[in-house]
Motif scaffolding. Structure first.
Motif, PDB file in Angstrom:
ATOM      1  N   ASP A 119       0.823  -1.215   0.000  1.00  0.00           N
ATOM      2  CA  ASP A 119       0.000   0.000   0.000  1.00  0.00           C
ATOM      3  C   ASP A 119       0.856   1.263   0.000  1.00  0.00           C
ATOM      4  O   ASP A 119       0.475   2.280   0.581  1.00  0.00           O
ATOM      5  CB  ASP A 119      -0.928  -0.015   1.216  1.00  0.00           C
ATOM      6  N   ASP A 165       3.063   4.617  -1.522  1.00  0.00           N
ATOM      7  CA  ASP A 165       2.811   5.696  -2.482  1.00  0.00           C
ATOM      8  C   ASP A 165       3.216   5.273  -3.891  1.00  0.00           C
ATOM      9  O   ASP A 165       2.585   5.671  -4.865  1.00  0.00           O
ATOM     10  CB  ASP A 165       3.585   6.965  -2.085  1.00  0.00           C
ATOM     11  N   VAL A 219       0.372   3.542  -5.484  1.00  0.00           N
ATOM     12  CA  VAL A 219      -0.668   4.495  -5.883  1.00  0.00           C
ATOM     13  C   VAL A 219      -0.295   5.137  -7.220  1.00  0.00           C
ATOM     14  O   VAL A 219      -1.115   5.231  -8.134  1.00  0.00           O
ATOM     15  CB  VAL A 219      -0.876   5.576  -4.791  1.00  0.00           C
ATOM     16  N   TYR A 278      -2.069   4.631 -11.011  1.00  0.00           N
ATOM     17  CA  TYR A 278      -2.514   5.761 -11.821  1.00  0.00           C
ATOM     18  C   TYR A 278      -1.915   5.689 -13.226  1.00  0.00           C
ATOM     19  O   TYR A 278      -2.602   5.906 -14.217  1.00  0.00           O
ATOM     20  CB  TYR A 278      -2.145   7.075 -11.136  1.00  0.00           C
ATOM     21  N   HIS A 296      -1.905  14.154  -9.162  1.00  0.00           N
ATOM     22  CA  HIS A 296      -2.603  13.054  -8.480  1.00  0.00           C
ATOM     23  C   HIS A 296      -1.888  12.695  -7.177  1.00  0.00           C
ATOM     24  O   HIS A 296      -2.544  12.516  -6.136  1.00  0.00           O
ATOM     25  CB  HIS A 296      -2.676  11.834  -9.409  1.00  0.00           C
ATOM     26  N   MET A 297      -0.580  12.589  -7.241  1.00  0.00           N
ATOM     27  CA  MET A 297       0.188  12.217  -6.048  1.00  0.00           C
ATOM     28  C   MET A 297       0.167  13.328  -5.001  1.00  0.00           C
ATOM     29  O   MET A 297       0.157  13.054  -3.799  1.00  0.00           O
ATOM     30  CB  MET A 297       1.621  11.846  -6.435  1.00  0.00           C
ATOM     31  N   HIS A 348      -3.022  12.886  -3.283  1.00  0.00           N
ATOM     32  CA  HIS A 348      -2.963  11.672  -2.459  1.00  0.00           C
ATOM     33  C   HIS A 348      -2.159  11.900  -1.175  1.00  0.00           C
ATOM     34  O   HIS A 348      -2.568  11.460  -0.106  1.00  0.00           O
ATOM     35  CB  HIS A 348      -2.360  10.516  -3.264  1.00  0.00           C
ATOM     36  N   THR A 349      -1.021  12.554  -1.299  1.00  0.00           N
ATOM     37  CA  THR A 349      -0.130  12.726  -0.139  1.00  0.00           C
ATOM     38  C   THR A 349      -0.427  13.986   0.667  1.00  0.00           C
ATOM     39  O   THR A 349       0.029  14.103   1.804  1.00  0.00           O
ATOM     40  CB  THR A 349       1.344  12.794  -0.589  1.00  0.00           C
TER      41      THR A 349
END
Length: 154
Positions: free
Chosen positions: A63, A65, A68, A72, A88-89, A92-93
């Motif tokens: 799981d 980064d 992720v 994507y 996007h990251m 997310h972060t």
């Protein structure tokens, strides 16, 4: 890669399997000749990826980064703008101004996993700096997403 075998101790099948694995050809002990790269029954994807190797990659990254970001990229294969992935990251972060430096640190995990998997696999994606895109083969992306979903639902 160097391989060796002992005809007095190693079975024919084990030697053939080792040679075929070294050259990236699928192995079948049923007496049929293996398909030479790209046949219908060939389980090799571009970059010498296989389902078991992709599964190891997914398990290694779990799981993180990097997982992720890789999801994507796979969802947008065959190409996605670097800036779209950074955006996007960042979302997310929660990091504002998420950039290539922040991305590189996270994506290094994919390189470490690839090296641990071995088998001569290439990276699951390419970074095209000239076009500022991440590129991933559609077949690799499809199989990777299936493996990621299977892992998430296990």
């Amino acid at each position: 890669m160097k391989i060796s075998f002992d005809t007095e101790h190693d079975s024919f099948d084990s030697v053939i399997h080792a040679v075929q694995a070294a050259y990236g050809v699928s192995y079948s002990s049923n007496g049929d000749a293996p398909a030479a790269g790209g046949g219908e029954d060939d389980d090799y994807l571009p970059g010498k990826w296989t389902r078991p190797r992709l599964r190891k990659l997914v398990e290694w990254l779990a799981d993180s980064d990097a997982a992720v970001a890789m999801r994507y990229i796979a969802e947008h294969a065959p190409a996605v703008d670097l800036d779209d992935v950074f955006e996007h990251m960042g979302a997310h972060t929660g990091i504002q101004d998420f950039d290539g430096k922040a991305m590189g640190g996270r994506m290094s995990a994919i390189g470490f996993a690839r090296n641990a998997i071995g088998g001569g696999v290439t990276g699951p994606y390419d970074t095209d700096y000239n076009s500022r895109k991440y590129r991933m083969d559609k077949k690799v992306a499809e199989a990777l997403l299936e493996e990621m979903d299977a892992y998430a639902n296990a």
